[in-house]
Scaffold this motif. Structure first.
Motif, mmCIF file in Angstrom:
data_model
loop_
_atom_site.group_PDB
_atom_site.id
_atom_site.type_symbol
_atom_site.label_atom_id
_atom_site.label_comp_id
_atom_site.label_asym_id
_atom_site.label_seq_id
_atom_site.Cartn_x
_atom_site.Cartn_y
_atom_site.Cartn_z
ATOM 1 N N LEU A 10 1.309 5.758 -0.696
ATOM 2 C CA LEU A 10 0.769 7.117 -0.797
ATOM 3 C C LEU A 10 1.888 8.033 -1.249
ATOM 4 O O LEU A 10 2.988 8.017 -0.679
ATOM 5 C CB LEU A 10 0.215 7.587 0.543
ATOM 6 C CG LEU A 10 -0.185 9.067 0.638
ATOM 7 C CD1 LEU A 10 -1.405 9.345 -0.234
ATOM 8 C CD2 LEU A 10 -0.465 9.459 2.088
ATOM 9 N N ARG A 15 -1.818 10.864 -4.304
ATOM 10 C CA ARG A 15 -2.308 9.658 -4.969
ATOM 11 C C ARG A 15 -2.032 8.452 -4.074
ATOM 12 O O ARG A 15 -0.943 8.337 -3.496
ATOM 13 C CB ARG A 15 -1.641 9.483 -6.334
ATOM 14 C CG ARG A 15 -2.257 8.371 -7.196
ATOM 15 C CD ARG A 15 -1.680 8.406 -8.600
ATOM 16 N NE ARG A 15 -2.279 7.408 -9.473
ATOM 17 C CZ ARG A 15 -3.389 7.602 -10.171
ATOM 18 N NH1 ARG A 15 -4.007 8.771 -10.107
ATOM 19 N NH2 ARG A 15 -3.882 6.660 -10.947
ATOM 20 N N ALA A 16 -3.016 7.570 -3.951
ATOM 21 C CA ALA A 16 -2.878 6.365 -3.136
ATOM 22 C C ALA A 16 -3.095 5.146 -4.008
ATOM 23 O O ALA A 16 -3.853 5.184 -4.994
ATOM 24 C CB ALA A 16 -3.879 6.380 -1.983
ATOM 25 N N ASP A 64 -5.023 2.343 -8.258
ATOM 26 C CA ASP A 64 -4.676 3.583 -7.575
ATOM 27 C C ASP A 64 -5.661 4.676 -7.946
ATOM 28 O O ASP A 64 -6.413 4.560 -8.924
ATOM 29 C CB ASP A 64 -3.231 4.007 -7.858
ATOM 30 C CG ASP A 64 -2.924 4.105 -9.340
ATOM 31 O OD1 ASP A 64 -3.865 4.015 -10.158
ATOM 32 O OD2 ASP A 64 -1.751 4.277 -9.691
ATOM 33 N N PHE A 66 0.853 -1.182 0.000
ATOM 34 C CA PHE A 66 0.000 0.000 0.000
ATOM 35 C C PHE A 66 0.890 1.233 0.000
ATOM 36 O O PHE A 66 1.878 1.290 0.744
ATOM 37 C CB PHE A 66 -0.918 0.013 1.231
ATOM 38 C CG PHE A 66 -1.808 -1.190 1.328
ATOM 39 C CD1 PHE A 66 -3.057 -1.202 0.732
ATOM 40 C CD2 PHE A 66 -1.384 -2.327 2.012
ATOM 41 C CE1 PHE A 66 -3.879 -2.318 0.809
ATOM 42 C CE2 PHE A 66 -2.195 -3.444 2.101
ATOM 43 C CZ PHE A 66 -3.440 -3.447 1.500
#
Length: 216
Positions: free
Chosen positions: A71, A102-103, A118, A69
């Protein structure tokens, strides 16, 4: 143990901006696009500023979750570039790049397959006044030669600007890792179509990019 998989990084980049300005009266029958381009080339201001990016990665690829994950926040310091004098006289201020966040997440069902998605967390302004960009995408990567010193990857997916309600764009790309050398090629084409005067239809938007780098 909670922070064992946490990574934080940053990037400082030198950005060179060329900002041009020109106007045209679209109701003028004598208006010429060539004259517009000539005026644009004559009214260009070049300036340089620093951009600062930060990123956070939580890496659980080697655990039973087989996922990552991340960011990223780009241009966190809001770099700006000077407008040409003609634009200043018309009331325009310096061109400032707002921060972009943006993640994303990636899942690794097998060592040679990656499934990822994303999304932009911010509405990002574009060169067109009032037109915003907020992209959401998903796709997969298949690594055909999954060696530490050699890898060839095929990528495909979809992309959508959810800020403006545009249609899907289809994406594809290739990646080559050879020792410390890396080459990435990517392209996207919109599913929306536009019709030209002769009746033929074409995709409303398309883009392509090539990136080469040496990793140490």
């Amino acid at each position: 143990p909670l922070f064992e998989h946490l990574y934080v990084g940053g990037n400082i980049k030198v950005m060179n901006g060329n900002v041009g300005y020109a106007t045209i009266n679209v109701t003028d029958e004598d208006a010429d696009i060539d004259d517009l381009l000539d005026d644009f080339d004559k009214n260009v201001e070049t300036s340089t500023d620093l951009g600062v990016d930060v990123g956070v990665l939580y890496d659980m690829k080697d655990t039973f979750l087989k996922s990552r994950f991340g960011l990223t926040i780009r241009n966190i310091n809001q770099p700006s570039f000077s407008q040409p004098q003609a634009a200043k006289d018309a009331g325009f201020t310096d061109l400032t790049l707002d921060p972009q966040a943006r993640a994303g997440a990636a899942f690794y069902p097998l060592d040679w397959i990656v499934i990822a998605a994303d999304i932009d967390l911010t509405n990002n302004l574009t060169e067109l006044p009032g037109f915003k960009s907020r992209l959401a995408g998903a796709g997969a990567e298949i690594n055909l030669i999954n060696k530490p010193w050699l890898n060839f990857a095929i990528r495909g997916g979809v992309l959508k600007n959810i800020a403006e309600g545009s249609g899907l764009a289809y994406t594809g790309g290739l990646g080559l890792n050879l020792m410390h050398f890396r080459l990435d090629v990517g392209a996207a084409v919109s599913s929306d179509r536009v019709k030209v005067e002769d009746g033929d239809e074409f995709p409303s938007a398309a883009r392509a990019a090539i990136n080469m780098s040496v990793m140490f």
